[in-house]
Motif scaffolding. Structure first.
Motif, PDB file in Angstrom:
ATOM      1  N   LYS A   1     -14.966   5.514 -11.447  1.00 56.90           N
ATOM      2  CA  LYS A   1     -13.808   5.495 -12.054  1.00 56.90           C
ATOM      3  C   LYS A   1     -12.646   6.121 -10.844  1.00 56.90           C
ATOM      4  N   SER A   2     -13.354   7.235 -10.473  1.00 59.52           N
ATOM      5  CA  SER A   2     -12.444   7.731  -9.324  1.00 59.52           C
ATOM      6  C   SER A   2     -12.197   6.794  -7.994  1.00 59.52           C
ATOM      7  N   LYS A   3     -13.410   6.059  -7.658  1.00 61.23           N
ATOM      8  CA  LYS A   3     -13.303   5.350  -6.575  1.00 61.23           C
ATOM      9  C   LYS A   3     -12.505   4.037  -6.929  1.00 61.23           C
ATOM     10  N   TRP A   4     -12.451   3.943  -8.158  1.00 58.79           N
ATOM     11  CA  TRP A   4     -11.557   2.725  -8.436  1.00 58.79           C
ATOM     12  C   TRP A   4      -9.978   3.071  -8.614  1.00 58.79           C
ATOM     13  N   ILE A   5      -9.852   4.316  -9.054  1.00 56.77           N
ATOM     14  CA  ILE A   5      -8.528   4.907  -8.866  1.00 56.77           C
ATOM     15  C   ILE A   5      -8.090   5.043  -7.438  1.00 56.77           C
ATOM     16  N   GLU A   6      -9.027   5.551  -6.596  1.00 53.18           N
ATOM     17  CA  GLU A   6      -8.660   5.739  -5.244  1.00 53.18           C
ATOM     18  C   GLU A   6      -8.335   4.272  -4.446  1.00 53.18           C
ATOM     19  N   GLU A   7      -9.107   3.208  -5.003  1.00 52.45           N
ATOM     20  CA  GLU A   7      -8.857   2.049  -4.417  1.00 52.45           C
ATOM     21  C   GLU A   7      -7.576   1.393  -4.938  1.00 52.45           C
ATOM     22  N   LEU A   8      -7.207   1.618  -6.160  1.00 51.03           N
ATOM     23  CA  LEU A   8      -5.817   1.218  -6.807  1.00 51.03           C
ATOM     24  C   LEU A   8      -4.661   2.031  -6.071  1.00 51.03           C
ATOM     25  N   LYS A   9      -4.891   3.215  -5.748  1.00 53.31           N
ATOM     26  CA  LYS A   9      -3.882   3.971  -4.927  1.00 53.31           C
ATOM     27  C   LYS A   9      -3.900   3.634  -3.612  1.00 53.31           C
ATOM     28  N   GLY A  10      -5.109   2.924  -2.971  1.00 54.87           N
ATOM     29  CA  GLY A  10      -4.939   2.670  -1.625  1.00 54.87           C
ATOM     30  C   GLY A  10      -4.224   1.183  -1.488  1.00 54.87           C
ATOM     31  N   ARG A  11      -4.330   0.436  -2.562  1.00 55.35           N
ATOM     32  CA  ARG A  11      -3.326  -0.874  -2.821  1.00 55.35           C
ATOM     33  C   ARG A  11      -1.909  -0.688  -2.705  1.00 55.35           C
ATOM     34  N   ILE A  12      -1.396   0.583  -3.029  1.00 53.26           N
ATOM     35  CA  ILE A  12       0.018   0.572  -3.095  1.00 53.26           C
ATOM     36  C   ILE A  12       0.504   0.655  -1.830  1.00 53.26           C
ATOM     37  N   PRO A  13       0.108   1.470  -0.730  1.00 57.01           N
ATOM     38  CA  PRO A  13       0.733   1.220   0.519  1.00 57.01           C
ATOM     39  C   PRO A  13       0.557  -0.060   1.073  1.00 57.01           C
ATOM     40  N   THR A  14      -0.541  -0.886   0.861  1.00 54.07           N
ATOM     41  CA  THR A  14      -0.775  -2.034   1.335  1.00 54.07           C
ATOM     42  C   THR A  14       0.297  -2.905   0.872  1.00 54.07           C
ATOM     43  N   CYS A  15       0.291  -2.936  -0.515  1.00 52.03           N
ATOM     44  CA  CYS A  15       1.595  -3.879  -1.269  1.00 52.03           C
ATOM     45  C   CYS A  15       2.644  -3.600  -0.780  1.00 52.03           C
ATOM     46  N   GLN A  16       3.318  -2.175  -0.434  1.00 49.29           N
ATOM     47  CA  GLN A  16       4.573  -1.750  -0.086  1.00 49.29           C
ATOM     48  C   GLN A  16       4.894  -2.227   1.274  1.00 49.29           C
ATOM     49  N   SER A  17       3.639  -2.118   2.133  1.00 50.99           N
ATOM     50  CA  SER A  17       3.969  -2.703   3.573  1.00 50.99           C
ATOM     51  C   SER A  17       4.159  -3.956   3.565  1.00 50.99           C
ATOM     52  N   ARG A  18       3.377  -4.616   2.642  1.00 53.32           N
ATOM     53  CA  ARG A  18       4.001  -6.109   2.825  1.00 53.32           C
ATOM     54  C   ARG A  18       5.327  -6.565   2.280  1.00 53.32           C
ATOM     55  N   ILE A  19       5.563  -5.587   1.317  1.00 58.67           N
ATOM     56  CA  ILE A  19       7.106  -5.840   0.777  1.00 58.67           C
ATOM     57  C   ILE A  19       8.104  -5.574   1.853  1.00 58.67           C
ATOM     58  N   ASP A  20       7.915  -4.270   2.469  1.00 58.22           N
ATOM     59  CA  ASP A  20       8.894  -3.973   3.515  1.00 58.22           C
ATOM     60  C   ASP A  20       8.672  -5.008   4.757  1.00 58.22           C
ATOM     61  N   GLN A  21       7.326  -5.549   5.251  1.00 57.40           N
ATOM     62  CA  GLN A  21       7.354  -6.462   6.141  1.00 57.40           C
ATOM     63  C   GLN A  21       8.172  -7.849   5.749  1.00 57.40           C
ATOM     64  N   HIS A  22       8.195  -8.334   4.610  1.00 59.52           N
ATOM     65  CA  HIS A  22       9.053  -9.609   4.114  1.00 59.52           C
ATOM     66  C   HIS A  22      10.295  -9.177   4.167  1.00 59.52           C
ATOM     67  N   LEU A  23      10.761  -7.797   3.809  1.00 60.60           N
ATOM     68  CA  LEU A  23      12.023  -7.394   3.856  1.00 60.60           C
ATOM     69  C   LEU A  23      12.611  -7.739   5.079  1.00 60.60           C
ATOM     70  N   ARG A  24      11.976  -7.070   6.041  1.00 67.06           N
ATOM     71  CA  ARG A  24      12.382  -7.024   7.691  1.00 67.06           C
ATOM     72  C   ARG A  24      12.440  -8.284   8.301  1.00 67.06           C
ATOM     73  N   LYS A  25      11.485  -9.251   7.707  1.00 60.45           N
ATOM     74  CA  LYS A  25      11.569 -10.604   8.102  1.00 60.45           C
ATOM     75  C   LYS A  25      12.673 -11.321   7.659  1.00 60.45           C
ATOM     76  N   MET A  26      13.169 -10.822   6.472  1.00 58.97           N
ATOM     77  CA  MET A  26      14.392 -11.511   5.608  1.00 58.97           C
ATOM     78  C   MET A  26      15.588 -11.398   6.581  1.00 58.97           C
ATOM     79  N   GLU A  27      15.566  -9.842   6.829  1.00 57.37           N
ATOM     80  CA  GLU A  27      16.804  -9.574   7.611  1.00 57.37           C
ATOM     81  C   GLU A  27      16.657 -10.190   8.904  1.00 57.37           C
ATOM     82  N   GLU A  28      15.473 -10.431   9.833  1.00 57.44           N
ATOM     83  CA  GLU A  28      15.594 -11.098  10.928  1.00 57.44           C
ATOM     84  C   GLU A  28      16.035 -12.696  10.550  1.00 57.44           C
ATOM     85  N   LEU A  29      15.508 -13.283   9.363  1.00 54.76           N
ATOM     86  CA  LEU A  29      15.947 -14.484   9.430  1.00 54.76           C
ATOM     87  C   LEU A  29      17.422 -14.693   9.145  1.00 54.76           C
ATOM     88  N   ASN A  30      17.965 -13.713   8.547  1.00 59.71           N
ATOM     89  CA  ASN A  30      19.381 -13.556   7.885  1.00 59.71           C
ATOM     90  C   ASN A  30      20.144 -13.664   9.567  1.00 59.71           C
TER      91      ASN A  30
END
Length: 1026
Positions: free
Chosen positions: A235-264
């Motif tokens: 369960k601890s490994k699963w929690i760490e894996e889920l916590k590790g997904r948060i920066p990945t998802c956030q980085s993808r969100i930030d990446q697409h936000l930056r791409k939207m700004e560039e495209l605008n």
């Protein structure tokens, strides 16, 4: 013995002792045998040792000095670098004394001498150590295969080893019988003890089950704790894996936000660009309208001028008709005057005919000269065409010569370094860089592949292999992606662009392809003619180059038959020896000709043949170029002559043309003078008509001038209209470019807008994943983790009451078993314990006490130890027998090889057959002069010299298989002719010098033919006294 006092000093290498019969030569070997402990009968010269005492003397003394140096020295700290051996013989006894280098007595026991003999391997009874006169005669004249076998078996020490093994086998057999009798005496006690031991084992088994039940209870208690621990860890490994997904998802969100700004930003810039382009396009449209209006006006002006030119042209035509009318009237008047003067006309006709005849004659000459000039011009043109063709051929031959010279230089470079054939000088630079960086690679790269490959029958298949797998031969092989990036960096450093890198696992073994997966044809495949010591290279040629499915054929017709007619399975492509490629895909059959820049020969076995062939081709090209240059020079000379003839023909033609024109002008002047005379009567009328005609012509001339001016204006109008039209077309073309750019910009705007929407959709997707999958699952996992921690504390308290955790750890923990598995196992053991307890009511302690009373069991254990030791001895004996048989087989082969090698020095070949079962040894000798090509199987069938030489070769072969510090041979060359003796002496001397030990040869014959050498010492014995 013959000698009263004899002292002889042997050299370190080869010693020859000669002398007459009876001079005491053989006594030297007898003395050596006696000194090293031989019995009197062993020397075959006396029955007792006292027989060696010279008549009239009371005793005999043999004194031998041996060097004792090097790593194999015998007790060097005791004897030093010299050992003295003295054996004194008297009438009643004999004694042995060993002295050191100072002459001091060290030992006097036979055991010490025997130890020395064993240490140095000095067996004087071995014929390969000392071959006495009697042994030589017996050995040289014996044709019995069993006697030869005994000689071989004893010389190679196989007899000694076999005797030892047989003795050991007999001793082991006796020991086995003794132990068996001892074991029979304690059989009743052993039987009783075995029954007690069986009961004790059963009780111990019950006790063991009870202990296992107690241990399983403890393990089960702690297994629940460990099970919860494992769940907590997962369960601890699963929690760490889920916590590790948060920066990945956030980085993808930030990446697409930056791409939207560039495209605008891009969208805003593109809209501004389109607005600017639309303004520019409106200006172009205005200019287009203006040019259209100008073009319409210019076209209108052009039409008006064309109408005016038509009117004036019609008027001029009318005036021309009036001119023709007046001219007809004038001709009519002239004809009337001609009819009035017919007589004059007859005279006129005669003169005209004369003039015409002269003109015709001059015209014939003119036409002949002009035809001659045209013929010369055609010949000159043909010569020029032929020269151009020859010049083209010379250029082709020179180009071919340069290409061949370039290939020769390449092959010479490949000859000095094969690697350069697969990448040129660049690959050498790359290999140097790889050598410097080799520590950074996980595995050293393999390459170029061609340098690790050889081609069978390279002159035949070189071109075909180049067409089949030539592109792969320059490639390098690495084991992983990291090594490929490192090798690419090395290639950039070495300026090696476009390097082909193949990633392949080096640890894979050689691929073995089943026959049914190969092309079913008798023609070779590409992989079958390629050889390499590296299995990875062959695997790459199969996996990457498909070399196992590429078939090689000799010529074009055979290739078509294999590729298209036979329908062979597993066939990919067919290559001919001259480079044609043939294959079929479905119903489509394809034949590709050889590539022009394909150069075979990189895998050729011999570059010398290739270079020689190319040099011959270059010489042939140079000869053809020289021949073509010679033809060009001859045609140039011929062309110069044609030019000279053409100049002469032109000059004669011009002269003939001037004569013709002068006669034509004379005829015209005659006609004019006649007309003037005949028309004098009608001058007035004709003059009037001429005046009127002149006026009309002047008016026509004025009208034509006006028409020309009008034509100029029309031309100017036409040019103006064309200029306006060209400007209009240019403007339309530029407008088309700008409009196209505008359309392209609008398409780009649509793409940017589409990318912007896609980025927004992806951003919304990852935001949904973050909220619905990651955060919600993380909260649920944390709640489950807290619940598991509570369960773990409860299970730990219960397990600690049963036993401490350290006790479980000392027995290896729960061995990875789950609580459910341990619970089921505990149930089964409990039931079994209950059943076994009912079957054995006795106490295990009582049984053990009864067992301990049987103290005589120790004797049985002693006998058992005896049996184990005897078993080990039997195994060791069997191992030694197998080694003995293997060594005997190897010695048999070695004897044949070395015997044949010594016979070859006289041009003889032979073979030795040894049969250990029948204990026979037979010699086969084949003489060079034997035309029947049959072997002589018995040496008694040879001449005396040949038999002695072949037997000597047999002895030398045995000498090579034995080791001894010195060797001696007495009268080994008897019954040999001069040629055989010379060859035999050279053979034994060369062998002795090569062997390195000390040799003593005794012969009564002349040894002057022995070659001189500082390592060969010759000594002459004194003649016997009468």
């Amino acid at each position: 013995m013959y000698h009263s006092n004899l002292e002889i000093d042997f050299g370190d290498w080869v010693n020859f002792i000669t002398g007459q019969n009876g001079s005491g030569k053989s006594a030297i070997l007898t003395a050596l045998c006696v000194a090293f402990g031989s019995r009197a009968r062993g020397t075959q010269r006396a029955n007792t040792l006292k027989d060696f005492i010279k008549t009239g003397c009371s005793d005999a003394l043999v004194h031998v000095e041996m060097k004792n140096r090097g790593e194999d020295a015998f007790k060097a700290e005791t004897y030093g670098d010299l050992i003295m051996i003295e054996r004194r013989i008297s009438e009643s006894t004999s004694s042995i004394v060993l002295k050191n280098y100072q002459g001091k007595k060290v030992a006097s026991k036979r055991e010490e001498l025997q130890e020395l003999i064993v240490h140095f391997n000095i067996d004087v009874e071995n014929p390969c150590v000392i071959m006495s006169q009697d042994k030589s005669r017996e050995f040289l004249h014996s044709g019995n295969s069993k006697d030869k076998f005994k000689f071989f078996f004893k010389a190679t020490l196989l007899q000694q080893v076999e005797d030892l093994l047989i003795g050991i086998q007999s001793q082991l057999k006796n020991a086995n019988e003794l132990v068996a009798e001892m074991e029979k005496s304690i059989n009743p006690i052993v039987k009783e003890l075995d029954e007690l031991q069986g009961k004790i084992r059963s009780m111990e088994h019950i006790e063991e089950i009870s202990n296992q039940v107690d241990l399983l209870k403890k393990k089960l208690a702690w297994a629940w704790v460990y099970s919860v621990d494992k769940q907590l860890q997962d369960k601890s490994k699963w929690i760490e894996e889920l916590k590790g997904r948060i920066p990945t998802c956030q980085s993808r969100i930030d990446q697409h936000l930056r791409k939207m700004e560039e495209l605008n930003d891009q969208l805003t810039k593109k809209k501004a660009q389109i607005a600017h382009m639309m303004e520019k396009t409106s200006e172009v449209r205005r200019m287009t309208d203006e040019l259209k209006q100008s073009l319409s006006l210019a076209s209108k002006e052009k039409l008006e001028l064309e109408e005016e030119r038509g009117r004036k042209f019609n008027y001029i035509q009318k005036m021309a008709k009036r001119v023709k009318t007046f001219e007809q009237q004038i001709r009519d008047m002239d004809e009337q005057n001609i009819r009035n003067t017919q007589a004059e006309e007859l005279d006129m006709e005669v003169k005209l005919k004369e003039f015409q005849a002269e003109i015709d004659s001059a015209n014939v000459v003119f036409q002949r000269l002009r035809n001659e000039e045209d013929t010369l011009i055609d010949q000159i043109n043909q010569a020029k065409d032929e020269i151009n063709k020859i010049v083209h051929e010379i250029e082709e031959y020179d180009k071919r010569d340069r290409d061949i010279r370039s290939r020769i230089r390449e092959f010479q470079l490949h000859q000095s370094n094969k690697v350069t054939a697969f990448g040129g000088g660049r690959v050498m630079g790359l290999l140097e860089v790889i050598e410097r960086q080799h520590r950074k690679f996980n595995r050293a790269p393999i390459g170029p592949i061609g340098a690790h490959v050889t081609l069978v029958d390279g002159d035949k298949w070189g071109t075909a292999i180049e067409c089949a797998v030539g592109k792969v031969l320059n490639a390098f092989i690495v084991t992983d992606h990291k090594d490929s990036l490192l090798l690419r960096a090395c290639a950039r450093e070495a300026n090696y662009k476009h390097l082909q890198i193949i990633i392949y696992e080096f640890s894979r073994p050689r691929l073995h392809i089943p026959d049914h997966m190969l092309p079913q044809t008798h023609h070779p495949t590409a992989i079958s003619v390629l050889r390499s010591d590296n299995p990875t290279v062959l695997n790459v040629l199969i996996d990457v180059g498909n070399a196992e499915r590429q078939v090689l054929v000799k010529d074009y017709d055979a290739g078509k038959t294999v590729a298209f007619d036979q329908w062979i399975s597993n066939l990919k492509e067919v290559y001919t020896s001259d480079g044609y490629k043939m294959f079929s895909r479905g119903s489509v059959q394809t034949i590709l000709p050889p590539m022009k820049n394909t150069r075979g020969g990189r895998l050729s076995g011999s570059y010398d043949n290739k270079i020689k062939t190319l040099e011959n081709e270059a010489f042939e090209a140079q000869n053809k170029a020289r021949q073509s240059k010679g033809m060009k020079r001859s045609i140039d000379e011929e062309l110069q002559g044609l030019h000279d003839n053409l100049q002469n023909a032109k000059k004669r033609r011009q002269d003939a043309e001037r004569v013709l024109r002068s006669k034509e002008f004379g005829l015209r002047d005659f006609k004019k003078s006649y007309v003037a005379e005949s028309s004098s009567t009608a001058v007035s009328t004709v003059d009037e008509l001429h005046v009127e005609l002149s006026k009309i012509r002047d008016e026509i001339h004025e009208r034509e001038n006006s028409l020309e001016k009008l034509q100029l204006r029309l031309k100017e109008a036409d040019n103006k209209a064309n200029d306006v039209e060209i400007s209009f077309e240019n403007l339309c073309e530029s407008a088309k470019v700008e409009i196209g750019a505008l359309e392209e910009a609008e398409r780009e705007l649509m793409m940017i807008d589409k990318d912007l929407k896609d980025a927004e959709l992806k951003k919304n997707h990852y935001e949904g994943v973050m909220s619905t999958k990651v955060l919600s699952q993380l909260n649920g996992a944390e709640a489950e983790y807290q619940e598991l921690e509570h369960n773990r504390r409860e299970s730990y308290k219960k397990a600690s009451i049963i036993c401490p955790e350290s006790e479980i750890e000392t027995v290896g923990g729960c061995d990875g078993s789950t609580p459910e598995q341990l619970s089921a196992h505990l149930t089964r053991l409990s039931q079994r314990l209950q059943q076994e307890s009912l079957r054995h009511p006795e106490s295990i302690e009582d049984l053990r006490m009864l067992y301990n009373k049987k103290e005589r069991l120790r004797k049985q254990q002693t006998y058992k130890a005896f049996r184990e030791k005897l078993g080990a001895c039997h195994k060791a004996l069997e191992l030694r027998w197998s080694k003995f048989q293997r060594n005997a087989t190897l010695l048999k082969r070695q004897l044949t090889w070395q015997f044949n090698g010594h016979l070859g020095k006289k041009g003889i070949s032979g073979h030795i057959k040894v049969c250990y079962e029948e204990k026979t040894l037979s010699i086969e000798v084949k003489m060079p002069q034997d035309a029947s090509s049959s072997s002589v199987r018995d040496t008694r069938g040879l001449s005396g010299g040949e038999r002695s030489f072949s037997t000597l070769c047999f002895a030398l072969a045995l000498h090579e298989m034995t080791e001894a510090p010195f060797r001696a041979m007495d009268e080994f060359d008897v019954f040999m002719d001069a040629v055989s003796r010379k060859i035999s002496l050279d053979a034994v001397v060369d062998f002795a010098l090569a062997q390195g030990s000390q040799w003593i040869f005794i012969t009564p014959h002349d040894i002057s033919m022995v070659k001189q050498d500082e390592r060969v010492k010759k000594q002459q014995m004194a003649a016997p006294r009468s």
